[in-house]
Design a protein around this motif. Structure first.
Motif, PDB file in Angstrom:
ATOM      1  N   ALA A  55       8.943  -8.011  -1.531  1.00 33.07           N
ATOM      2  CA  ALA A  55       8.661  -6.880  -1.604  1.00 33.07           C
ATOM      3  C   ALA A  55       9.907  -6.054  -2.970  1.00 33.07           C
ATOM      4  CB  ALA A  55       9.607  -6.432  -0.421  1.00 33.07           C
TER       5      ALA A  55
ATOM      6  N   ILE B 142       4.047  -9.323   1.863  1.00 33.58           N
ATOM      7  CA  ILE B 142       5.124  -7.998   1.563  1.00 33.58           C
ATOM      8  C   ILE B 142       6.515  -8.045   1.334  1.00 33.58           C
ATOM      9  CG2 ILE B 142       5.800  -5.728   2.963  1.00 33.58           C
ATOM     10  CD1 ILE B 142       2.848  -5.164   2.798  1.00 33.58           C
ATOM     11  N   LYS B 143       6.857  -9.487   3.201  1.00 33.24           N
ATOM     12  CA  LYS B 143       8.197  -9.984   3.323  1.00 33.24           C
ATOM     13  C   LYS B 143       8.836 -10.845   2.185  1.00 33.24           C
ATOM     14  CE  LYS B 143       6.720  -9.472   8.488  1.00 33.24           C
ATOM     15  NZ  LYS B 143       7.040 -10.294   9.270  1.00 33.24           N
ATOM     16  N   GLU B 144       8.404 -11.258   1.133  1.00 33.07           N
ATOM     17  CA  GLU B 144       8.428 -12.334   0.252  1.00 33.07           C
ATOM     18  C   GLU B 144       8.663 -11.604  -1.400  1.00 33.07           C
ATOM     19  OE1 GLU B 144       5.877 -16.176  -0.044  1.00 33.07           O
ATOM     20  OE2 GLU B 144       5.857 -16.196   2.127  1.00 33.07           O
TER      21      GLU B 144
ATOM     22  N   ALA C 215       3.931   1.058   8.481  1.00 31.63           N
ATOM     23  CA  ALA C 215       5.119   0.003   9.524  1.00 31.63           C
ATOM     24  C   ALA C 215       4.206  -0.929  10.263  1.00 31.63           C
ATOM     25  CB  ALA C 215       6.108   1.065   9.553  1.00 31.63           C
TER      26      ALA C 215
ATOM     27  N   LEU D 298       2.113  -3.273   9.015  1.00 30.42           N
ATOM     28  CA  LEU D 298       3.431  -4.849   8.724  1.00 30.42           C
ATOM     29  C   LEU D 298       4.567  -5.061  10.004  1.00 30.42           C
ATOM     30  CD1 LEU D 298       4.923  -5.943   6.682  1.00 30.42           C
ATOM     31  CD2 LEU D 298       6.468  -4.426   6.721  1.00 30.42           C
ATOM     32  N   LEU D 299       4.221  -4.335  11.131  1.00 33.76           N
ATOM     33  CA  LEU D 299       4.356  -5.184  12.279  1.00 33.76           C
ATOM     34  C   LEU D 299       3.770  -5.618  13.424  1.00 33.76           C
ATOM     35  CD1 LEU D 299       7.401  -1.879  13.407  1.00 33.76           C
ATOM     36  CD2 LEU D 299       7.702  -4.329  12.353  1.00 33.76           C
TER      37      LEU D 299
ATOM     38  N   SER E 208      -1.395  -5.058   6.806  1.00 36.55           N
ATOM     39  CA  SER E 208      -1.624  -5.927   7.662  1.00 36.55           C
ATOM     40  C   SER E 208      -2.107  -7.328   6.541  1.00 36.55           C
ATOM     41  CB  SER E 208      -2.959  -5.069   8.522  1.00 36.55           C
ATOM     42  OG  SER E 208      -3.720  -5.252   8.500  1.00 36.55           O
TER      43      SER E 208
ATOM     44  N   SER F  28      -1.913  -8.250   3.872  1.00 36.30           N
ATOM     45  CA  SER F  28      -0.743  -9.095   2.857  1.00 36.30           C
ATOM     46  C   SER F  28       1.119  -8.676   3.389  1.00 36.30           C
ATOM     47  CB  SER F  28      -1.060  -7.839   1.618  1.00 36.30           C
ATOM     48  OG  SER F  28      -0.737  -6.606   1.781  1.00 36.30           O
ATOM     49  N   ALA F  29       0.620  -9.070   4.999  1.00 32.98           N
ATOM     50  CA  ALA F  29       2.230  -8.812   5.277  1.00 32.98           C
ATOM     51  C   ALA F  29       2.886  -9.927   4.930  1.00 32.98           C
ATOM     52  CB  ALA F  29       2.042  -8.358   7.003  1.00 32.98           C
ATOM     53  N   PRO F  30       2.647 -11.021   5.079  1.00 28.86           N
ATOM     54  CA  PRO F  30       3.445 -12.261   4.960  1.00 28.86           C
ATOM     55  C   PRO F  30       3.795 -12.410   2.843  1.00 28.86           C
ATOM     56  CG  PRO F  30       1.328 -12.965   6.017  1.00 28.86           C
ATOM     57  CD  PRO F  30       1.364 -11.700   4.840  1.00 28.86           C
TER      58      PRO F  30
END
Length: 329
Positions: free
Chosen positions: A244, A240-242, A46, A49-50, A234, A236-238
């Protein structure tokens, strides 16, 4: 990513016997670590990701962190772990074949059926081609399974990983992306096999000193793996959002089918209940830390995403299934 929890030495000699009805101290520490670990990994993910920008440039540290995890695994090994393989070659061989056939095959099948993008497909397959996860030993213990068999399969699958993991990845993921199998061999030798051997040698030379540290090893390993998850998420955060939903679906299917087929393999081979429970976890739980490190180094941060999700999910599912098995027994 995989937690290298201190394995319960229920089938070895203990330095001092625990009171009747109680677990040895190292076993209690292992059980606490494997229970808290998923929460720690979720929290680390988390944070990554944030606030991904705070961890930019940390990716080169992942192989070194994985080396720390594997070194702690080596510290938990003793010569009886290897002699146990010679005493039960059939069961250990079956566990290795089941592990390196079922999970890679499932990874390829799931990536194909779900029509995952090439980077994610390669990541799922790479998780399947990784050696057995060391947390599986603790989960096997909690499920009242055959701990000696679990330790043997996990140890041998790790030792053979430099030969098997790159070859299987090239065979199954090569249709999605270019695979540098030779580079993977070198990386696995450096980040997995050498640290494990170094830890084993330290245990042989300074066993009494290491015995005093056994309670702390699960927590050191858990904290290190959490940092690896933080870095991978961190990076691959973008992605993950696309992606998930499909990645989570792929991971749940991969892990769930692996647990079920591993248990079925033990039953079909008539290994008995405890050994079949061990087979379930040795097949279904992977060293996703290694998969994340290799994916980051040889593919992309997006390819490491399945390993990051797997690291959280398989510890949660493993603990739940172990509790169910123990109660059912």
């Amino acid at each position: 990513m995989e937690q290298n929890s201190q394995r319960p030495d229920a089938q070895r000699e203990q330095p001092a016997a625990a009171p009747p009805g109680e677990l040895p101290a190292s076993d209690r520490a292992a059980r606490r670590a494997v229970t808290v670990f998923p929460l720690l990994v979720v929290a680390a993910g988390a944070v990554g990701l944030l606030w991904p920008a705070h961890f930019t440039g940390w990716a080169p540290a992942v192989p070194w962190l994985l080396g720390v995890v594997m070194f702690t695994m080596g510290l938990t090994l003793t010569p009886p772990d290897f002699t146990a393989v010679a005493r039960r070659p059939w069961a250990v061989g079956l566990g290795l074949v089941a592990h390196y056939v079922i999970m890679p095959g499932l990874g390829w099948l799931i990536a194909t059926v779900l029509d995952l993008p090439p980077q994610l497909a390669a990541g799922v397959i790479l998780v399947g081609c990784a050696p057995s996860g060391t947390a599986s030993n603790v989960v096997t213990f909690l499920a009242r399974g055959d701990v000696a068999l679990s330790v043997s399969v996990a140890t041998v699958s790790t030792v053979l990983a430099p030969l098997i993991t790159p070859a299987l990845t090239l065979l199954l993921a090569g249709q999605f992306l270019a695979v540098d199998a030779g580079g993977m061999v070198t990386d696995i030798l450096k980040t997995v096999l050498l640290p494990v051997v170094a830890g084993l040698l330290v245990r042989l030379v300074a066993g009494r000193f290491v015995d005093r540290l056994l309670r702390a090893l699960p927590w050191l390993s858990a904290a290190t793996v959490a940092v690896i998850v933080l870095v991978v998420v961190s990076g691959s955060a973008p992605a993950i959002k696309e992606a998930a939903a499909p990645v989570l679906l792929a991971v749940v299917l991969h892990n769930g089918l692996g647990l079920a087929l591993g248990h079925a393999a033990g039953r079909l081979a008539r290994l008995g209940g405890p050994a079949s429970r061990a087979m379930a976890f040795e097949v279904g739980m992977q060293n996703s830390g290694l998969a994340a490190s290799l994916a980051t180094a040889h593919f992309s941060p997006a390819a490491a995403l399945p390993a990051a999700v797997f690291s959280v999910w398989h510890n949660v599912s493993g603990a739940v299934v172990a509790a169910w098995m123990a109660r059912r027994r």
